[in-house]
Design a protein around this motif. Structure first.
Motif, PDB file in Angstrom:
ATOM      1  N   ASP A   9      51.487  -4.288 -11.164  1.00 40.50           N
ATOM      2  CA  ASP A   9      52.870  -4.634 -11.510  1.00 40.50           C
ATOM      3  C   ASP A   9      53.897  -3.742 -10.806  1.00 40.50           C
ATOM      4  N   THR A  10      53.502  -3.102  -9.705  1.00 36.77           N
ATOM      5  CA  THR A  10      54.400  -2.205  -8.988  1.00 36.77           C
ATOM      6  C   THR A  10      54.412  -2.512  -7.492  1.00 36.77           C
ATOM      7  N   VAL A  11      55.395  -1.943  -6.816  1.00 38.22           N
ATOM      8  CA  VAL A  11      55.434  -1.956  -5.359  1.00 38.22           C
ATOM      9  C   VAL A  11      55.568  -0.512  -4.897  1.00 38.22           C
ATOM     10  N   LEU A  12      55.101  -0.249  -3.698  1.00 37.51           N
ATOM     11  CA  LEU A  12      55.312   1.063  -3.093  1.00 37.51           C
ATOM     12  C   LEU A  12      56.551   0.958  -2.210  1.00 37.51           C
ATOM     13  N   ALA A  13      57.529   1.825  -2.463  1.00 35.75           N
ATOM     14  CA  ALA A  13      58.767   1.843  -1.688  1.00 35.75           C
ATOM     15  C   ALA A  13      58.795   3.109  -0.835  1.00 35.75           C
ATOM     16  N   PHE A  14      59.075   2.926   0.455  1.00 35.84           N
ATOM     17  CA  PHE A  14      59.247   4.047   1.379  1.00 35.84           C
ATOM     18  C   PHE A  14      60.743   4.304   1.508  1.00 35.84           C
ATOM     19  N   VAL A  15      61.169   5.523   1.199  1.00 44.18           N
ATOM     20  CA  VAL A  15      62.577   5.884   1.336  1.00 44.18           C
ATOM     21  C   VAL A  15      62.706   7.028   2.327  1.00 44.18           C
ATOM     22  N   TYR A  16      63.758   6.986   3.133  1.00 42.11           N
ATOM     23  CA  TYR A  16      63.908   7.918   4.251  1.00 42.11           C
ATOM     24  C   TYR A  16      65.262   8.607   4.267  1.00 42.11           C
ATOM     25  N   ARG A  27      69.304   9.342  -7.873  1.00 34.65           N
ATOM     26  CA  ARG A  27      69.462   8.842  -9.245  1.00 34.65           C
ATOM     27  C   ARG A  27      69.186   7.341  -9.341  1.00 34.65           C
ATOM     28  N   TRP A  28      69.419   6.600  -8.243  1.00 34.66           N
ATOM     29  CA  TRP A  28      69.101   5.172  -8.218  1.00 34.66           C
ATOM     30  C   TRP A  28      67.588   4.965  -8.291  1.00 34.66           C
ATOM     31  N   MET A  29      66.837   5.835  -7.633  1.00 31.56           N
ATOM     32  CA  MET A  29      65.374   5.738  -7.708  1.00 31.56           C
ATOM     33  C   MET A  29      64.908   6.041  -9.125  1.00 31.56           C
ATOM     34  N   LEU A  30      65.541   7.009  -9.758  1.00 29.54           N
ATOM     35  CA  LEU A  30      65.199   7.320 -11.147  1.00 29.54           C
ATOM     36  C   LEU A  30      65.532   6.133 -12.051  1.00 29.54           C
ATOM     37  N   ALA A  31      66.670   5.465 -11.808  1.00 30.45           N
ATOM     38  CA  ALA A  31      67.047   4.292 -12.595  1.00 30.45           C
ATOM     39  C   ALA A  31      66.057   3.151 -12.391  1.00 30.45           C
ATOM     40  N   ALA A  32      65.452   3.086 -11.202  1.00 30.77           N
ATOM     41  CA  ALA A  32      64.447   2.054 -10.912  1.00 30.77           C
ATOM     42  C   ALA A  32      63.069   2.452 -11.429  1.00 30.77           C
ATOM     43  N   ARG A  33      63.000   3.576 -12.122  1.00 35.26           N
ATOM     44  CA  ARG A  33      61.748   4.098 -12.694  1.00 35.26           C
ATOM     45  C   ARG A  33      60.709   4.399 -11.621  1.00 35.26           C
ATOM     46  N   GLY A  34      61.201   4.827 -10.449  1.00 34.47           N
ATOM     47  CA  GLY A  34      60.312   5.159  -9.344  1.00 34.47           C
ATOM     48  C   GLY A  34      59.540   6.435  -9.618  1.00 34.47           C
ATOM     49  N   LEU A  35      58.248   6.390  -9.379  1.00 36.86           N
ATOM     50  CA  LEU A  35      57.354   7.536  -9.560  1.00 36.86           C
ATOM     51  C   LEU A  35      56.983   8.068  -8.184  1.00 36.86           C
ATOM     52  N   GLY A  71      59.439  10.274   5.294  1.00 31.93           N
ATOM     53  CA  GLY A  71      60.036   9.768   4.069  1.00 31.93           C
ATOM     54  C   GLY A  71      59.159  10.044   2.871  1.00 31.93           C
ATOM     55  N   GLU A  72      59.539   9.471   1.759  1.00 25.89           N
ATOM     56  CA  GLU A  72      58.816   9.626   0.509  1.00 25.89           C
ATOM     57  C   GLU A  72      58.399   8.253  -0.006  1.00 25.89           C
ATOM     58  N   ILE A  73      57.259   8.230  -0.688  1.00 19.31           N
ATOM     59  CA  ILE A  73      56.742   7.005  -1.289  1.00 19.31           C
ATOM     60  C   ILE A  73      56.948   7.069  -2.799  1.00 19.31           C
ATOM     61  N   TYR A  74      57.481   5.966  -3.330  1.00 18.40           N
ATOM     62  CA  TYR A  74      57.653   5.835  -4.776  1.00 18.40           C
ATOM     63  C   TYR A  74      56.972   4.570  -5.242  1.00 18.40           C
ATOM     64  N   GLU A  75      56.327   4.662  -6.387  1.00 15.61           N
ATOM     65  CA  GLU A  75      55.756   3.483  -7.029  1.00 15.61           C
ATOM     66  C   GLU A  75      56.813   2.972  -8.009  1.00 15.61           C
ATOM     67  N   VAL A  76      57.285   1.750  -7.759  1.00 21.22           N
ATOM     68  CA  VAL A  76      58.388   1.190  -8.534  1.00 21.22           C
ATOM     69  C   VAL A  76      57.894  -0.065  -9.260  1.00 21.22           C
ATOM     70  N   PRO A  77      58.112  -0.147 -10.577  1.00 16.66           N
ATOM     71  CA  PRO A  77      57.748  -1.379 -11.288  1.00 16.66           C
ATOM     72  C   PRO A  77      58.480  -2.581 -10.683  1.00 16.66           C
ATOM     73  N   LYS A  78      57.761  -3.682 -10.494  1.00 15.94           N
ATOM     74  CA  LYS A  78      58.378  -4.879  -9.908  1.00 15.94           C
ATOM     75  C   LYS A  78      59.599  -5.321 -10.695  1.00 15.94           C
ATOM     76  N   ALA A  79      59.591  -5.121 -12.001  1.00 15.43           N
ATOM     77  CA  ALA A  79      60.715  -5.525 -12.837  1.00 15.43           C
ATOM     78  C   ALA A  79      61.978  -4.710 -12.557  1.00 15.43           C
ATOM     79  N   TYR A  80      61.856  -3.585 -11.836  1.00 12.81           N
ATOM     80  CA  TYR A  80      63.015  -2.723 -11.573  1.00 12.81           C
ATOM     81  C   TYR A  80      63.399  -2.652 -10.095  1.00 12.81           C
ATOM     82  N   THR A  81      62.739  -3.411  -9.241  1.00 11.68           N
ATOM     83  CA  THR A  81      63.094  -3.349  -7.821  1.00 11.68           C
ATOM     84  C   THR A  81      64.510  -3.855  -7.564  1.00 11.68           C
TER      85      THR A  81
END
Length: 141
Positions: A9-16, A27-35, A71-81
């Motif tokens: 139920d997640t996606v891996l997001a690469f942020v740079y 803070r937007w990544m935190l709001a998206a519940r990114g791990l 960059g950094e990888i975050y696991e983000v719930p699909k419901a919060y992308t």
């Protein structure tokens, strides 16, 4: 480094850029519940696409044979992308592969002017060289 295994139920997001830890839009990544799952690199080129006074906004252009971008990888719930989609409106959402083989979502721009390329693969190092804080894109767009 170990390959990151994600839940269904997640996606891996690469942020740079500004979504990375310690930068203004994290803070937007935190709001998206990114791990946070680790640091990685992908093939591409970094650009400074917006600069006003002391603030800058990055963009990435993917390049199969290009240099590596850190960059950094975050696991983000699909419901919060959608949270990331709102911040990154105007950017293209693409899937690419990291240096470790993970499939990741990344926000990019195409056809960027070469004079805006920063000439290095790290937005954080670029900012440190400029000694500049970051700005929340919502306040300048």
């Amino acid at each position: 480094m170990k390959v990151i295994k994600q839940r269904r139920d997640t996606v891996l997001a690469f942020v740079y850029g500004t979504l990375m830890r310690g930068l203004h839009n994290h803070r937007w990544m935190l709001a998206a519940r990114g791990l946070f799952r680790g640091k990685r690199k992908i093939n591409g080129r970094l650009y400074n696409v917006y600069e006003q006074g002391e603030f800058s906004i990055p963009a990435l252009q993917l390049s199969e044979l290009g240099p590596k971008v850190e960059g950094e990888i975050y696991e983000v719930p699909k419901a919060y992308t959608w949270v990331l989609d709102v911040l990154e409106r105007g950017y293209d959402k693409q899937v690419t592969t990291t240096n470790q083989g993970e499939k990741v979502v990344v926000y990019t721009l195409a056809n960027l002017p070469t004079e805006r390329e920063i000439g290095m693969g790290s937005w954080r190092e670029y900012l440190e060289g400029k000694k500049m804080p970051q700005v929340d894109r919502k306040s300048v767009v």
